[in-house]
Design a protein around this motif. Structure first.
Motif, PDB file in Angstrom:
ATOM      1  N   LEU A 187       0.826  -1.208   0.000  1.00 59.88           N
ATOM      2  CA  LEU A 187       0.000   0.000   0.000  1.00 59.88           C
ATOM      3  C   LEU A 187       0.859   1.256   0.000  1.00 59.88           C
ATOM      4  N   GLN A 188       1.970   1.212   0.704  1.00 57.93           N
ATOM      5  CA  GLN A 188       2.846   2.383   0.788  1.00 57.93           C
ATOM      6  C   GLN A 188       3.376   2.794  -0.590  1.00 57.93           C
ATOM      7  N   VAL A 189       3.558   1.842  -1.482  1.00 57.41           N
ATOM      8  CA  VAL A 189       4.031   2.149  -2.834  1.00 57.41           C
ATOM      9  C   VAL A 189       3.019   3.049  -3.556  1.00 57.41           C
ATOM     10  N   ARG A 190       1.721   2.812  -3.331  1.00 58.99           N
ATOM     11  CA  ARG A 190       0.669   3.597  -3.984  1.00 58.99           C
ATOM     12  C   ARG A 190       0.277   4.847  -3.198  1.00 58.99           C
ATOM     13  N   LEU A 191       0.796   4.988  -1.993  1.00 54.73           N
ATOM     14  CA  LEU A 191       0.371   6.068  -1.100  1.00 54.73           C
ATOM     15  C   LEU A 191       0.544   7.481  -1.671  1.00 54.73           C
ATOM     16  N   PRO A 192       1.646   7.820  -2.333  1.00 52.99           N
ATOM     17  CA  PRO A 192       1.766   9.195  -2.856  1.00 52.99           C
ATOM     18  C   PRO A 192       0.605   9.601  -3.765  1.00 52.99           C
ATOM     19  N   ASP A 193       0.113   8.681  -4.599  1.00 54.67           N
ATOM     20  CA  ASP A 193      -1.044   8.983  -5.451  1.00 54.67           C
ATOM     21  C   ASP A 193      -2.297   9.221  -4.613  1.00 54.67           C
ATOM     22  N   TYR A 194      -2.487   8.417  -3.585  1.00 61.31           N
ATOM     23  CA  TYR A 194      -3.671   8.552  -2.732  1.00 61.31           C
ATOM     24  C   TYR A 194      -3.649   9.862  -1.949  1.00 61.31           C
ATOM     25  N   LEU A 195      -2.474  10.237  -1.472  1.00 60.01           N
ATOM     26  CA  LEU A 195      -2.388  11.431  -0.621  1.00 60.01           C
ATOM     27  C   LEU A 195      -2.607  12.728  -1.394  1.00 60.01           C
ATOM     28  N   ARG A 196      -2.470  12.699  -2.716  1.00 65.13           N
ATOM     29  CA  ARG A 196      -2.763  13.901  -3.504  1.00 65.13           C
ATOM     30  C   ARG A 196      -4.226  14.310  -3.376  1.00 65.13           C
ATOM     31  N   HIS A 197      -5.091  13.349  -3.056  1.00 63.88           N
ATOM     32  CA  HIS A 197      -6.525  13.601  -2.939  1.00 63.88           C
ATOM     33  C   HIS A 197      -6.994  13.504  -1.490  1.00 63.88           C
ATOM     34  N   ALA A 198      -6.077  13.610  -0.560  1.00 64.30           N
ATOM     35  CA  ALA A 198      -6.407  13.437   0.858  1.00 64.30           C
ATOM     36  C   ALA A 198      -6.299  14.779   1.586  1.00 64.30           C
ATOM     37  N   ARG A 199      -6.938  14.823   2.748  1.00 56.89           N
ATOM     38  CA  ARG A 199      -6.792  15.980   3.635  1.00 56.89           C
ATOM     39  C   ARG A 199      -6.253  15.481   4.960  1.00 56.89           C
ATOM     40  N   ARG A 200      -5.582  16.342   5.637  1.00 58.10           N
ATOM     41  CA  ARG A 200      -4.966  15.993   6.918  1.00 58.10           C
ATOM     42  C   ARG A 200      -6.001  16.045   8.029  1.00 58.10           C
ATOM     43  N   LEU A 201      -5.989  15.051   8.883  1.00 62.16           N
ATOM     44  CA  LEU A 201      -6.833  15.042  10.079  1.00 62.16           C
ATOM     45  C   LEU A 201      -6.062  15.679  11.228  1.00 62.16           C
ATOM     46  N   PRO A 202      -6.772  16.127  12.259  1.00 62.37           N
ATOM     47  CA  PRO A 202      -6.062  16.656  13.432  1.00 62.37           C
ATOM     48  C   PRO A 202      -5.166  15.582  14.047  1.00 62.37           C
ATOM     49  N   ASP A 203      -4.124  16.028  14.735  1.00 63.57           N
ATOM     50  CA  ASP A 203      -3.265  15.070  15.429  1.00 63.57           C
ATOM     51  C   ASP A 203      -4.073  14.343  16.496  1.00 63.57           C
ATOM     52  N   ALA A 204      -3.813  13.062  16.612  1.00 63.22           N
ATOM     53  CA  ALA A 204      -4.471  12.266  17.643  1.00 63.22           C
ATOM     54  C   ALA A 204      -3.846  12.611  18.989  1.00 63.22           C
ATOM     55  N   PRO A 205      -4.660  12.929  20.002  1.00 67.48           N
ATOM     56  CA  PRO A 205      -4.101  13.251  21.326  1.00 67.48           C
ATOM     57  C   PRO A 205      -3.205  12.122  21.829  1.00 67.48           C
ATOM     58  N   GLY A 206      -2.050  12.493  22.312  1.00 67.53           N
ATOM     59  CA  GLY A 206      -1.106  11.508  22.826  1.00 67.53           C
ATOM     60  C   GLY A 206      -0.287  10.822  21.747  1.00 67.53           C
ATOM     61  N   LEU A 207      -0.569  11.120  20.491  1.00 62.62           N
ATOM     62  CA  LEU A 207       0.135  10.487  19.378  1.00 62.62           C
ATOM     63  C   LEU A 207       0.559  11.540  18.365  1.00 62.62           C
ATOM     64  N   PRO A 208       1.220  12.597  18.818  1.00 65.79           N
ATOM     65  CA  PRO A 208       1.469  13.740  17.935  1.00 65.79           C
ATOM     66  C   PRO A 208       2.430  13.463  16.787  1.00 65.79           C
ATOM     67  N   HIS A 209       3.230  12.416  16.888  1.00 72.17           N
ATOM     68  CA  HIS A 209       4.189  12.241  15.792  1.00 72.17           C
ATOM     69  C   HIS A 209       3.587  11.526  14.579  1.00 72.17           C
ATOM     70  N   TYR A 210       2.408  10.943  14.717  1.00 67.77           N
ATOM     71  CA  TYR A 210       1.752  10.310  13.567  1.00 67.77           C
ATOM     72  C   TYR A 210       1.040  11.371  12.735  1.00 67.77           C
ATOM     73  N   ARG A 211       1.012  11.176  11.439  1.00 68.09           N
ATOM     74  CA  ARG A 211       0.282  12.061  10.534  1.00 68.09           C
ATOM     75  C   ARG A 211      -0.868  11.259   9.938  1.00 68.09           C
ATOM     76  N   LEU A 212      -2.085  11.759  10.138  1.00 67.70           N
ATOM     77  CA  LEU A 212      -3.278  11.076   9.661  1.00 67.70           C
ATOM     78  C   LEU A 212      -3.860  11.839   8.475  1.00 67.70           C
ATOM     79  N   HIS A 213      -4.127  11.104   7.409  1.00 71.98           N
ATOM     80  CA  HIS A 213      -4.694  11.684   6.193  1.00 71.98           C
ATOM     81  C   HIS A 213      -5.927  10.876   5.823  1.00 71.98           C
ATOM     82  N   VAL A 214      -6.963  11.562   5.349  1.00 72.94           N
ATOM     83  CA  VAL A 214      -8.190  10.884   4.937  1.00 72.94           C
ATOM     84  C   VAL A 214      -8.544  11.293   3.514  1.00 72.94           C
TER      85      VAL A 214
END
Length: 187
Positions: free
Chosen positions: A19-46
């Motif tokens: 999945l990571q190989v295809r991720l750059p294409d997917y993220l072009r159409h994604a928006r960033r979610l707020p940081d998860a409390p207690g997990l600030p170093h993860y980046r969440l995209h939807v």
């Protein structure tokens, strides 16, 4: 609902690497979610495609995809429920499990008013997650028959729980089984 899913760590890593190989294409159409409390170093995209929601969790420290959750549409339910009910499926690398990522993502979706219906099978960890979320959101057992959801209540017999038609239903903000019944024949 059966509690018999147990993916191997090697299989999870292989699926997420692919999945990571295809991720750059997917993220072009994604928006960033707020940081998860207690997990600030993860980046969440939807991203949303065809009514399904894909949440990708990236770990910039390792440069790897930590996991993903897909909120699938359910072709087997009455179409009047389609805008309000999704079935989540999550895959996280073993090192990123049990950190609260899936709990935060599911909670975020439930807080936005989306109801979640489990699959026919769950892992014991997923089942525990649903039970924990049931402390914050209405949780009931439901049976899926002839495209209709039938409310079975908060406790069922072991035989009912073991039936593949039995699912867990977490009701999002503003929803309960009675309100969903108003949309279609949910007895």
């Amino acid at each position: 609902m059966r509690l018999d899913v147990s993916p191997t760590p090697d299989r999870l890593d292989a699926e997420l690497d692919a999945l990571q190989v295809r991720l750059p294409d997917y993220l072009r159409h994604a928006r960033r979610l707020p940081d998860a409390p207690g997990l600030p170093h993860y980046r969440l995209h939807v991203r949303t495609a065809d009514g399904e929601h894909y949440v990708y969790v990236h770990d910039p420290v390792t440069g790897r995809l930590a996991g993903c959750t897909v909120f699938n549409r359910l072709v087997e339910i009455d179409k009047r429920l389609d805008p309000y009910v999704r079935s989540p499926h999550s895959r996280y690398r073993p090192r990123d499990q049990r950190r609260g990522l899936a709990s935060w993502i599911y909670g975020h979706m439930l807080a936005s008013g989306v109801c979640l219906l489990s699959g026919a099978r769950q892992s014991p960890a997923a089942h525990a997650l649903w039970r924990a979320l049931g402390a914050r959101f209405p949780l009931t057992h439901a049976q899926l028959r002839r495209r209709q959801l039938h409310d079975l209540g908060t406790s069922v017999s072991p035989a009912q729980l073991d039936a593949l038609e039995t699912r867990l239903l977490l009701c999002g903000a503003g929803w309960n089984a009675t309100r969903l019944a108003g949309l279609c024949a949910l007895p």
